[in-house]
Design a protein around this motif. Structure first.
Motif, short mmCIF file in Angstrom:
data_model
loop_
_atom_site.label_atom_id
_atom_site.label_comp_id
_atom_site.label_asym_id
_atom_site.label_seq_id
_atom_site.Cartn_x
_atom_site.Cartn_y
_atom_site.Cartn_z
N THR A 1 -4.23 -0.71 -9.25
CA THR A 1 -5.35 -0.10 -9.98
C THR A 1 -5.23 -0.37 -11.47
OG1 THR A 1 -5.48 1.62 -8.31
CG2 THR A 1 -6.52 2.08 -10.43
N VAL A 2 -4.03 -0.12 -12.01
CA VAL A 2 -3.83 -0.35 -13.44
C VAL A 2 -4.01 -1.84 -13.76
CG1 VAL A 2 -2.11 -0.33 -15.29
CG2 VAL A 2 -2.38 1.66 -13.82
N ALA B 1 0.14 5.20 -0.07
CA ALA B 1 -0.77 5.35 -1.21
C ALA B 1 -1.65 6.58 -1.06
CB ALA B 1 -1.64 4.11 -1.33
N ASP B 2 -1.82 7.32 -2.16
CA ASP B 2 -2.76 8.44 -2.20
C ASP B 2 -3.71 8.20 -3.37
OD1 ASP B 2 -4.20 10.70 -2.35
OD2 ASP B 2 -2.48 12.07 -2.54
N PRO B 3 -4.93 7.75 -3.06
CA PRO B 3 -5.87 7.42 -4.14
C PRO B 3 -6.25 8.63 -4.98
CG PRO B 3 -6.61 6.54 -2.03
CD PRO B 3 -5.48 7.47 -1.73
N TRP C 1 -1.04 2.22 -7.28
CA TRP C 1 -1.38 2.53 -8.67
C TRP C 1 -1.13 1.35 -9.59
CZ3 TRP C 1 -4.79 5.98 -9.52
CH2 TRP C 1 -4.96 7.00 -8.58
N THR D 1 -1.85 10.34 -8.80
CA THR D 1 -0.90 9.38 -9.35
C THR D 1 0.45 10.07 -9.42
OG1 THR D 1 -2.69 8.55 -10.72
CG2 THR D 1 -0.48 7.83 -11.28
N PRO D 2 1.53 9.42 -8.92
CA PRO D 2 2.83 10.08 -8.99
C PRO D 2 3.27 10.30 -10.44
CG PRO D 2 3.02 7.82 -8.17
CD PRO D 2 1.57 8.12 -8.27
N TYR E 1 0.82 -1.21 0.00
CA TYR E 1 0.00 0.00 0.00
C TYR E 1 0.85 1.26 0.00
CZ TYR E 1 -4.45 2.44 0.47
OH TYR E 1 -5.56 3.21 0.22
N ILE F 1 5.44 6.50 -12.81
CA ILE F 1 5.02 5.24 -12.21
C ILE F 1 5.58 4.05 -12.98
CG2 ILE F 1 2.81 6.46 -11.76
CD1 ILE F 1 1.56 3.72 -12.61
#
Ligand code: HEM
Ligand code: FES
Lengths: 160, 349
Positions: free
Chosen positions: B151-152, B265-267, B148, B270-271, B142, B274
């Protein structure tokens, strides 16, 4: 077929059917148990008084889950069609886009997707697939603009 | 007074000779060459993953509110937590590398050919399970990149025609990443995949024992010497020394390059840069090169081709004069994979 043969055949079939039926029901129940039941909660929330937003103006609305949504007014009719509220979730594979002021575009860092200010894809995989940034549903009631957004989300960074 | 050994023998009626007999398969001489013993490496690393994974699970808490903090606790506070976490992480890396090398050895020596087609397919299942274990394991941390990446990954699954959306919902436990997602990924990572893999490994090894390993003779070998050596103890010693080398290697890597912990994690953002884990660089670059549906379908097609390769190869060998076409295909595939991986590693976007 004699009586004995028939009985033993029938009992084998009954046994097989019982096993398949019994464990089949069990498996179906397990599948249903694992399938996520609850859709995420959504609700209509107030954004702004329609009269106080001129055509061409835009604002950033923050949803309860912390997501920031660009809301812009493009027309003068006073109808809901004047407004767009762009989602910042990339239609390609779900990363967050961000606004790049110097390039006048939204950029997605995951696979280099880019979108013009109206949300139309102009580069990267989203362009090839002809995708645009999603739009939140909007509604006008008694001259007030409302938006439909998720009411819950994952805890953001600040709560850590 | 009856001796403890005799007491045991009465209850468990096997003796040492019988045990040796049971395990004693003659092993062909070429297994003295280390690259043929590569198959034992992932098996050994699998055990390392089970042991270190069970240890980590004592402190890991699979929920978005607690996961990052618990990994931080393991890393910074728990006694030797950094060591076990780092060994687990390096074990995963080496295991994936070992599975790929083992598979390349099997491929380039044509050891998947009749009658070993089924064992090749079981090996492919093990490869997929290992990659999925790497993916789900990384998602547990996390941190920004792992969040991310998950998620992807879930959305890639979701873009498979027809069953995609259902698969994504089952994986995330909802329409999107939510409070109940991590516990699912954790159970898949720590219970379902390991159980499945134990089963697959047992069948894989049983088939090897039943069929024997493919026999090779090298030109530089003394043709008069016996062509086999005993499994017990000779080959066991080879495997044990591989085990010792791996333990030293894992500990050294864990100490010199311990597992790190990126930002939480920051929902919501997105950094800027990635990247997935290195073993997904290939698919990540592929995704940037092609549109979503094509990238997903072509990946599925390539995986399916690899899966049934023994039959394709058999067909080519029956129908054409190119008996070793597979070698050319393999070399091209390896070059493409290395090329895409290096490309992805070299650039930010
Ligand atoms: C089958 C082979 C396995 C592979 C390839 C694998 C791989 C991984 C990877 C890559 C991570 C992320 C490491 C990090 O960045 O810190 C991880 C984390 C984790 N794994 Fe595994 N794993 C395996 C088996 C297991 C098993 C059997 C268990 C438990 C019974 C387990 C429990 C955990 C836990 C609790 C974490 C999260 C803690 C952490 O990040 O350090 N793993 N795994
Ligand atoms: S997720 Fe945005 S370009 Fe792929």
């Amino acid at each position: 077929m004699d009586r004995r043969g028939f009985l033993s055949r029938a009992s084998s079939i009954a046994m097989g059917a019982g096993l398949v039926g019994g464990y089949g029901v069990f498996a179906a129940m397990a599948g249903r148990f694992l399938y996520p039941a609850r859709p995420s909660l959504k609700g209509w929330l107030f954004v702004i008084d329609v009269a106080s937003m001129k055509p061409g103006a835009s604002l950033t609305y923050t949803a309860p889950d912390g997501a920031t949504i660009a809301v812009a007014r493009q027309g003068l009719t006073g109808q809901v069609g004047d407004f767009i509220a762009l989602s910042s979730t990339c239609p390609h594979l779900g990363c967050k886009v961000h606004w790049e002021g110097q390039n006048q575009r939204f950029f997605c860092p995951c696979h280099n997707g880019a979108f013009d200010p109206s949300g139309k894809a102009i580069a990267g995989p989203p362009k090839e697939a002809g995708q645009s940034l999603g739009r939140y549903p909007l509604r006008i009631e008694n001259g007030l603009l409302f938006i439909e957004v998720p009411l819950e989300g994952l805890p953001g960074q600040e709560e850590a | 007074m009856i001796s403890p050994i005799a007491w045991l023998k009465e209850r468990i009626p096997v003796d040492g000779d019988q045990l040796a007999e049971l395990s004693n398969e003659p092993v062909p001489n070429h297994l003295k060459r280390w690259w043929f013993a590569l198959g034992g490496t992932p098996a050994y690393l699998f055990v390392v993953q089970i042991v270190t994974g069970i240890l980590l699970a004592f402190y890991y808490e699979p929920s978005p509110r607690t996961a990052y903090g618990s990994v931080k606790y393991i890393t910074d506070t728990a006694a030797y937590g950094w060591y076990f976490r780092s060994v687990h992480k390096w074990g995963a890396t080496l295991m994936i590398a070992a599975v790929i090398l083992h598979q390349m050895r099997v491929f380039f020596t044509g050891a998947y050919r009749k009658p070993r087609e089924i064992n090749w397919m079981i090996g492919m299942c093990l490869l997929v399970c290992t990659l999925m274990a790497g993916f789900t394991g990384y998602s547990l941390v996390y941190e920004q990149l792992s969040y991310w990446g998950t998620t992807v990954g879930a959305n890639i699954g979701g873009s498979v025609p027809l069953i995609g959306p259902f698969m994504r919902e089952m994986m995330l436990g909802g329409e999107a990443y939510n409070e109940r997602t991590l516990s699912r990924l954790f159970i898949v990572h720590a219970a379902i995949l390991p159980t499945l893999m134990v089963g697959l490994i047992v069948v894989h090894i049983a088939l090897i024992r039943l069929q024997g390993v493919t026999e090779f003779q090298f030109k530089d070998e003394d043709q008069t010497k016996p062509r086999h050596f005993p499994f017990f103890p000779d080959h066991l010693y080879t495997e044990l020394s591989i085990g010792l080398v791996l333990m030293i290697l894992l500990s050294a890597l864990a100490t010199i390059l311990p597992a790190t912990l990126g930002p939480r994690a920051d929902p919501l953002s997105t950094p800027e840069v990635i990247k997935p884990e290195w073993f997904f660089y290939v698919s990540f670059r592929w995704l940037k090169l092609f549109s979503g549906t094509f990238a997903v379908l072509s990946t599925g097609f390539i995986a399916f081709t690899m899966f049934i390769w023994p039959f394709i190869d058999g067909w080519i060998r029956r129908k054409s004069k190119y008996q070793e076409a597979s070698v050319a295909v393999g070399i091209v595939a390896v070059l493409v994979i290395i090329g895409l991986t290096v490309w992805e590693a070299a650039v930010a976007h």
